[in-house]
Design a protein around this motif. Structure first.
Motif, PDB file in Angstrom:
ATOM      1  N   PHE A 162       8.931  37.282  -0.094  1.00 55.71           N
ATOM      2  CA  PHE A 162      10.052  36.446  -0.515  1.00 55.71           C
ATOM      3  C   PHE A 162       9.935  35.019   0.010  1.00 55.71           C
ATOM      4  CE2 PHE A 162      14.393  34.884  -0.766  1.00 55.71           C
ATOM      5  CZ  PHE A 162      14.718  35.270  -2.069  1.00 55.71           C
ATOM      6  N   LEU A 163       9.438  34.856   1.236  1.00 57.94           N
ATOM      7  CA  LEU A 163       9.288  33.508   1.782  1.00 57.94           C
ATOM      8  C   LEU A 163       8.373  32.648   0.916  1.00 57.94           C
ATOM      9  CD1 LEU A 163       9.043  34.130   5.636  1.00 57.94           C
ATOM     10  CD2 LEU A 163      10.861  32.927   4.408  1.00 57.94           C
ATOM     11  N   SER A 164       7.354  33.260   0.363  1.00 59.86           N
ATOM     12  CA  SER A 164       6.398  32.502  -0.448  1.00 59.86           C
ATOM     13  C   SER A 164       6.916  32.233  -1.860  1.00 59.86           C
ATOM     14  CB  SER A 164       5.066  33.260  -0.533  1.00 59.86           C
ATOM     15  OG  SER A 164       5.234  34.494  -1.212  1.00 59.86           O
ATOM     16  N   LEU A 165       7.969  32.964  -2.265  1.00 63.76           N
ATOM     17  CA  LEU A 165       8.442  32.860  -3.640  1.00 63.76           C
ATOM     18  C   LEU A 165       9.908  32.456  -3.751  1.00 63.76           C
ATOM     19  CD1 LEU A 165       6.789  36.144  -5.008  1.00 63.76           C
ATOM     20  CD2 LEU A 165       5.975  33.809  -5.374  1.00 63.76           C
ATOM     21  N   ARG A 166      10.536  32.099  -2.622  1.00 64.24           N
ATOM     22  CA  ARG A 166      11.982  31.895  -2.648  1.00 64.24           C
ATOM     23  C   ARG A 166      12.394  30.744  -3.570  1.00 64.24           C
ATOM     24  NH1 ARG A 166      13.080  31.061   3.682  1.00 64.24           N
ATOM     25  NH2 ARG A 166      15.221  31.422   2.978  1.00 64.24           N
ATOM     26  N   GLN A 167      11.621  29.679  -3.635  1.00 65.43           N
ATOM     27  CA  GLN A 167      11.954  28.551  -4.506  1.00 65.43           C
ATOM     28  C   GLN A 167      11.882  28.962  -5.970  1.00 65.43           C
ATOM     29  OE1 GLN A 167      12.726  25.192  -3.299  1.00 65.43           O
ATOM     30  NE2 GLN A 167      13.495  25.054  -5.408  1.00 65.43           N
ATOM     31  N   ILE A 168      10.864  29.727  -6.328  1.00 64.17           N
ATOM     32  CA  ILE A 168      10.708  30.201  -7.701  1.00 64.17           C
ATOM     33  C   ILE A 168      11.855  31.140  -8.062  1.00 64.17           C
ATOM     34  CG2 ILE A 168       9.238  31.542  -9.256  1.00 64.17           C
ATOM     35  CD1 ILE A 168       6.839  30.572  -7.605  1.00 64.17           C
ATOM     36  N   PHE A 169      12.210  32.011  -7.120  1.00 57.00           N
ATOM     37  CA  PHE A 169      13.305  32.954  -7.341  1.00 57.00           C
ATOM     38  C   PHE A 169      14.612  32.202  -7.573  1.00 57.00           C
ATOM     39  CE2 PHE A 169      16.747  35.730  -6.051  1.00 57.00           C
ATOM     40  CZ  PHE A 169      16.399  36.958  -6.589  1.00 57.00           C
ATOM     41  N   LEU A 170      14.892  31.195  -6.740  1.00 55.59           N
ATOM     42  CA  LEU A 170      16.120  30.426  -6.876  1.00 55.59           C
ATOM     43  C   LEU A 170      16.182  29.734  -8.236  1.00 55.59           C
ATOM     44  CD1 LEU A 170      18.725  29.162  -5.728  1.00 55.59           C
ATOM     45  CD2 LEU A 170      17.297  27.313  -4.835  1.00 55.59           C
ATOM     46  N   GLN A 171      15.089  29.131  -8.658  1.00 56.26           N
ATOM     47  CA  GLN A 171      15.077  28.423  -9.936  1.00 56.26           C
ATOM     48  C   GLN A 171      15.362  29.380 -11.089  1.00 56.26           C
ATOM     49  OE1 GLN A 171      11.526  26.140 -10.652  1.00 56.26           O
ATOM     50  NE2 GLN A 171      12.095  25.598 -12.740  1.00 56.26           N
ATOM     51  N   ALA A 172      14.725  30.565 -11.064  1.00 56.80           N
ATOM     52  CA  ALA A 172      14.950  31.545 -12.125  1.00 56.80           C
ATOM     53  C   ALA A 172      16.395  32.046 -12.112  1.00 56.80           C
ATOM     54  CB  ALA A 172      13.985  32.718 -11.964  1.00 56.80           C
TER      55      ALA A 172
END
Length: 259
Positions: A202-212
């Protein structure tokens, strides 16, 4: 014999009677804490929100707990860890859940505005900064929607029967944008426990997750930014030292944001 199936900062969750679980608070929490959350969770259930139904509040082995129906599923954090290719799907599930909650008038839930103001006024922030935050809060619109107050992947269960929101002690009646800002704040800036399932992923993907998540909800990031310093100040009251520098910077910079 009850078996632990989950745990967090405030409590652990144990199996109970057939079809039920108990959220058993750690010893520093008392009857009032259990009754408060049970009442809010039951109100959310009565409003038609996807939340396990509360059936009892009791004391077990010297600790207070909430007995509720077992909404079988895994925390969304584990779902992401085990299915990283489904990250966007998970973000959309979170957004859809938030939309379902915000579509419900919150009836007699506590006031979000009053809750945020009290958190700001009782923080350790300097008085001028508190005053600036309170003035910003007064300028932002109130609302009457059901707001969870702490919706993030650890407080969402993904199961065969659907998606459920759990842990309701911060539920309020208020503006959905403030609720979204709280979630955005946690997704971007929260200090994840070392043993948190899916932490590295999640730390590596949190920005992508938030945008989606925001795109699915169709939220305006500029409007959310107006709320960010307020929810950041409220978050300071959780006393998580690793987050404090980030939150202070967010508050100071966020107060410079205007319509």
């Amino acid at each position: 014999m009850p078996t632990r199936i989950g745990q967090g900062r405030e409590a652990e969750v144990l199996t109970w009677a057939d079809g039920y679980v108990i959220k058993l608070f750690w010893p520093e929490y008392g009857q009032a804490d259990a009754l408060h959350e049970a009442q809010l969770a039951q109100q959310a259930w009565l409003l038609g929100a996807p939340v396990p139904r509360v059936v009892d509040v009791l004391r077990y082995e010297g600790r207070w707990g909430i007995v509720m129906e077992w909404a079988k599923g895994v925390p969304m954090s584990e779902f992401i860890r085990d299915n990283p290719s489904l990250l966007h799907q998970a973000a959309h599930m979170l957004a859809d859940l938030h939309l379902r909650l915000h579509a419900r008038p919150a009836g007699q839930m506590p006031s979000q505005r009053l809750y945020l103001a009290q958190r700001i006024e009782t923080s350790w922030l300097p008085r001028p900064l508190q005053q600036a935050l309170l003035e910003r809060l007064a300028q932002l619109p109130d609302g009457s929607a059901l707001c969870h107050g702490d919706l993030h992947p650890e407080n969402v269960l993904v199961g065969r029967q659907g998606v459920y929101a759990v842990d309701w002690p911060l539920a309020t009646r208020g503006n959905p944008l403030a609720d979204l800002a709280r979630t955005a704040l946690l997704l971007l800036y929260s200090e994840l426990p070392i043993d948190w399932p899916g932490r590295r992923t999640f730390l590596s993907l949190r920005q992508i997750f938030l945008q989606a998540y925001l795109e699915r909800y169709q939220a305006d990031w500029r409007e959310l930014q107006l709320w960010m310093p307020i929810v950041a100040a409220a978050r300071l009251r959780d006393h998580i030292p690793e987050e404090e520098a980030r939150l202070i910077d967010l508050i100071v910079q966020g107060l410079k944001t205007t319509d």
